[in-house]
Enzyme design. Structure first.
Site, PDB file in Angstrom:
ATOM      1  N   ALA A  66       0.844  -1.192   0.000  1.00 56.54           N
ATOM      2  CA  ALA A  66       0.000   0.000   0.000  1.00 56.54           C
ATOM      3  C   ALA A  66       0.880   1.242   0.000  1.00 56.54           C
ATOM      4  O   ALA A  66       2.071   1.188   0.345  1.00 56.54           O
ATOM      5  CB  ALA A  66      -0.922  -0.005   1.209  1.00 56.54           C
ATOM      6  N   GLY A 110      -0.616  -5.000   0.633  1.00 56.35           N
ATOM      7  CA  GLY A 110      -1.793  -4.816  -0.199  1.00 56.35           C
ATOM      8  C   GLY A 110      -1.675  -5.490  -1.546  1.00 56.35           C
ATOM      9  O   GLY A 110      -2.682  -5.903  -2.133  1.00 56.35           O
ATOM     10  N   GLU A 113      -2.604  -9.006  -0.986  1.00 50.23           N
ATOM     11  CA  GLU A 113      -4.045  -9.030  -0.737  1.00 50.23           C
ATOM     12  C   GLU A 113      -4.834  -8.868  -2.039  1.00 50.23           C
ATOM     13  O   GLU A 113      -5.841  -9.545  -2.257  1.00 50.23           O
ATOM     14  CB  GLU A 113      -4.410  -7.934   0.265  1.00 50.23           C
ATOM     15  CG  GLU A 113      -3.897  -8.234   1.669  1.00 50.23           C
ATOM     16  CD  GLU A 113      -4.014  -7.051   2.612  1.00 50.23           C
ATOM     17  OE1 GLU A 113      -4.556  -7.220   3.716  1.00 50.23           O
ATOM     18  OE2 GLU A 113      -3.560  -5.943   2.248  1.00 50.23           O
ATOM     19  N   GLU A 133       3.024  -6.121   7.154  1.00 51.89           N
ATOM     20  CA  GLU A 133       2.439  -4.995   7.889  1.00 51.89           C
ATOM     21  C   GLU A 133       2.936  -4.893   9.322  1.00 51.89           C
ATOM     22  O   GLU A 133       3.011  -3.788   9.884  1.00 51.89           O
ATOM     23  CB  GLU A 133       0.903  -5.109   7.880  1.00 51.89           C
ATOM     24  CG  GLU A 133       0.247  -4.799   6.547  1.00 51.89           C
ATOM     25  CD  GLU A 133       0.162  -6.007   5.616  1.00 51.89           C
ATOM     26  OE1 GLU A 133      -0.509  -5.909   4.581  1.00 51.89           O
ATOM     27  OE2 GLU A 133       0.775  -7.066   5.935  1.00 51.89           O
TER      28      GLU A 133
END
Length: 259
Positions: A66, A110, A113, A133
């Protein structure tokens, strides 16, 4: 298609190819990218000539995570308002048409994901996956603990999430995260070929197939088998079932009409 800043969208016959395009940030995912992806998928779903979708990045990175710069100063109240990339984060998983992730290089945080939101992953031999993360003082927020555990099991998901380590593509394939591993110079062609094959089938049937396989993760076996049997019988209301079986008996290729 809408003018896009973070994506490149191409139509390859009956396949939509969506390329993440933030090269200076290793395709880091931000709210603008997810908004554009949601808009694009709305348009692709409405296009009856498209039967399957491929989402890819670059040879160096599918998406390296991200966009931390966008999120670092956000407050708890802003996050509660569903600001930022979480607002549209489930759009890929909710897509009715089959979606393949063609992954090379880094698919972290991300990016991992997003790849897991797709129906399956075709990976280049340089692909790396992970949920780092914890190194940033947060937990995953768009499926990293949940989809990963469903796909590879508790023990390995705990390992990846608690240590933040990267998993190479061979380990990812053994764990069941990746469907196929192919050489770097072939991975996108293989994904497009698979998507073209899927797109040639009956769209109502591919949509039902997605529903059944996804529901198997949430449904007790006995109930899932009952749903599958009922949907199998419902296929016999389709013109495509008649065409598909007639073509098989007549030893010719079927011509599906998506009805």
């Amino acid at each position: 298609m809408t003018e896009l800043n973070c994506l490149i969208v191409e139509k390859r016959d009956a396949v939509a190819l969506i390329t993440l395009s933030r090269p200076d940030a290793l395709n880091a995912l931000n709210s603008e990218l997810f908004r554009e992806l949601a808009i694009t998928l709305d348009q692709v779903e409405a296009d009856e000539s498209i039967g399957a979708i491929v989402i890819t990045g670059s040879d160096r990175a599918f998406a390296a995570g991200a966009d931390i710069g966008e999120m670092k100063d956000m407050s708890y109240s802003q996050m509660l308002d569903d600001a930022g990339l979480t607002r549209h984060s489930d759009r890929v998983a909710l897509c009715k048409k089959p979606v393949i992730a063609a992954v090379a290089g880094y698919a972290l945080g991300g990016g991992c994901e997003l790849a897991m939101m797709c129906d399956f992953i075709i990976a280049a031999d340089n692909a790396r996956f992970g949920q780092p993360e914890i190194k940033l003082g947060v937990v995953p927020g768009i499926g990293g603990t949940q989809r990963l555990t469903h796909l590879i099991g508790k023990s390995k998901a705990m390992d990846l999430c608690l240590t933040g380590r990267m998993m190479d593509v061979d380990e990812a394939e053994r764990a069941g995260l990746v469907a196929r591993v192919v050489p770097l110079d072939e991975y996108l062609d293989v994904a497009l070929q698979a998507a073209a094959e899927i797109a040639a089938y009956s769209q109502p049937v591919t949509r039902n197939m997605k529903y059944l396989v996804n529901s198997a993760l949430e449904t007790p076996l006995e109930q899932g088998l009952a749903i599958e049997r009922q949907m199998f019988k419902a296929n016999f209301a389709l013109d495509d079932q008649k065409e598909g079986m007639a073509a098989f008996v007549e030893k010719r290729s079927p011509e599906f009409k998506n009805r």
